[in-house]
Design an enzyme around this catalytic site. Structure first.
Site, PDB file in Angstrom:
ATOM      1  N   ASP A 275      99.204  34.496  72.381  1.00 12.60           N
ATOM      2  CA  ASP A 275      98.728  35.252  73.531  1.00 12.60           C
ATOM      3  C   ASP A 275      98.961  34.367  74.761  1.00 12.60           C
ATOM      4  O   ASP A 275      99.223  33.159  74.627  1.00 12.60           O
ATOM      5  CB  ASP A 275      97.244  35.581  73.358  1.00 12.60           C
ATOM      6  CG  ASP A 275      96.667  36.306  74.558  1.00 12.60           C
ATOM      7  OD1 ASP A 275      97.272  37.307  75.003  1.00 12.60           O
ATOM      8  OD2 ASP A 275      95.619  35.863  75.065  1.00 12.60           O
TER       9      ASP A 275
ATOM     10  N   ASP B  36      97.235  34.864  78.552  1.00 14.36           N
ATOM     11  CA  ASP B  36      96.062  34.642  79.395  1.00 14.36           C
ATOM     12  C   ASP B  36      94.937  33.997  78.591  1.00 14.36           C
ATOM     13  O   ASP B  36      94.475  34.551  77.589  1.00 14.36           O
ATOM     14  CB  ASP B  36      95.566  35.957  79.992  1.00 14.36           C
ATOM     15  CG  ASP B  36      96.541  36.563  80.991  1.00 14.36           C
ATOM     16  OD1 ASP B  36      96.758  35.921  82.036  1.00 14.36           O
ATOM     17  OD2 ASP B  36      97.083  37.637  80.723  1.00 14.36           O
TER      18      ASP B  36
ATOM     19  N   ASP C 185      92.777  34.259  72.382  1.00 13.64           N
ATOM     20  CA  ASP C 185      91.443  33.884  72.856  1.00 13.64           C
ATOM     21  C   ASP C 185      90.462  35.045  72.813  1.00 13.64           C
ATOM     22  O   ASP C 185      89.330  34.908  73.266  1.00 13.64           O
ATOM     23  CB  ASP C 185      91.528  33.332  74.283  1.00 13.64           C
ATOM     24  CG  ASP C 185      91.829  34.413  75.311  1.00 13.64           C
ATOM     25  OD1 ASP C 185      92.700  35.276  75.032  1.00 13.64           O
ATOM     26  OD2 ASP C 185      91.202  34.417  76.389  1.00 13.64           O
TER      27      ASP C 185
END
Length: 269
Positions: free
Chosen positions: A13, A15, A211
């Protein structure tokens, strides 16, 4: 044993994992360079539909993180592909999102319109930081008049350099309140982007690192891959410990360095 020794590629991922707003997450550059130096394939799987693959790769390279556009798998192309399954071009489409999302729609042969008064057949909504009330209202008018509604993704928040901010899912909720409807959505936690990336890289044992429990971990688990939650973005350890079912990661990392140093841990340990 180092976690990476059990895997032949990493699906990142972005961000909160590799960057937060304009800045790299500490250790991200070194982690990706280490992986690529070992010949381990990397791909970048993101729900952020505000930028093209070329723009995302350029941003990563500016931060010192090596990336090529073909390594980027985003929710904007996934959203347009989803729309094409239900509404073929050259239908009229109102895009509530970025210029790159508009370009993708044009490339697929859709007629773009700017107003609900143009009677669009569909609305496609993706993240764009400059969207305002007028844009969301126009989408609501069109949906209330019968336009089909698609969303690139449903992330509720996005990590920025100053903290968490509303993401596309939060803006989708505003339109949903105004219309009483829900969009068909692409992007994570659907497994498609993870599977596309893994197949393109020829991976047998991919590791998904994200996250967020409700997008990265859930999507990676749905794809049947090993998932690792890194605590540099939107999710705390306390929140991770409350995860249940398919939102439970296989591993938890304090930082990306933990994929190399053996400090990864299970929530059950």
């Amino acid at each position: 044993m180092a976690l990476i020794k059990s895997h032949d590629g990493v699906l990142f991922d972005l961000d909160g994992v590799l960057y937060a707003g304009p800045n790299a997450v500490p250790g991200a550059k070194e982690a990706v360079e280490n992986l690529k130096g070992r010949g381990i394939a990397c791909a970048y799987v993101t729900n952020n539909a505000s930028r093209s693959a070329e723009q995302i790769a350029a941003h990563l390279n500016e931060l010192g993180i090596p990336a090529q556009p073909e390594e980027v798998y985003g929710s904007a192309p996934a959203g347009v592909a989803l729309m094409s399954q239900h509404l073929p071009a050259p239908a009229k489409v109102l895009v509530t999102g970025s210029e790159s999302l508009k370009d993708l729609c044009r490339q697929q042969g859709y007629q773009l319109v700017d107003s609900a008064d143009d009677k669009p057949d569909a609305v496609i909504q993706g993240f764009e930081p400059t969207l305002g009330w007028t844009d969301l209202a126009e989408a609501s008018y069109a949906i209330n008049r019968g336009a089909q509604w698609f969303a690139t993704n449903l992330d509720r928040s996005v990590p920025r350099d100053r903290g968490l901010a509303p993401a596309n899912g939060a803006l989708v909720e505003a339109v949903s309140f105004a219309t009483g409807q829900r969009p068909l959505a692409a992007g994570k936690p659907e497994p498609v982007m993870f599977q596309q990336a893994s197949e393109a890289l020829g991976l047998q044992r991919p590791l998904v690192i994200g996250d967020r429990l409700d997008t990265d971990v859930l999507g990676g688990n749905r794809a049947g891959y090993t998932t690792a939650l890194v605590l540099t973005g939107a999710t705390t350890l306390a929140q991770a410990q409350e995860a249940t079912g398919a939102e439970t990661p296989h591993w938890v990392l304090e930082t990306l360095a933990d994929i190399f140093n053996g400090n990864h841990r299970s929530l059950n340990s």
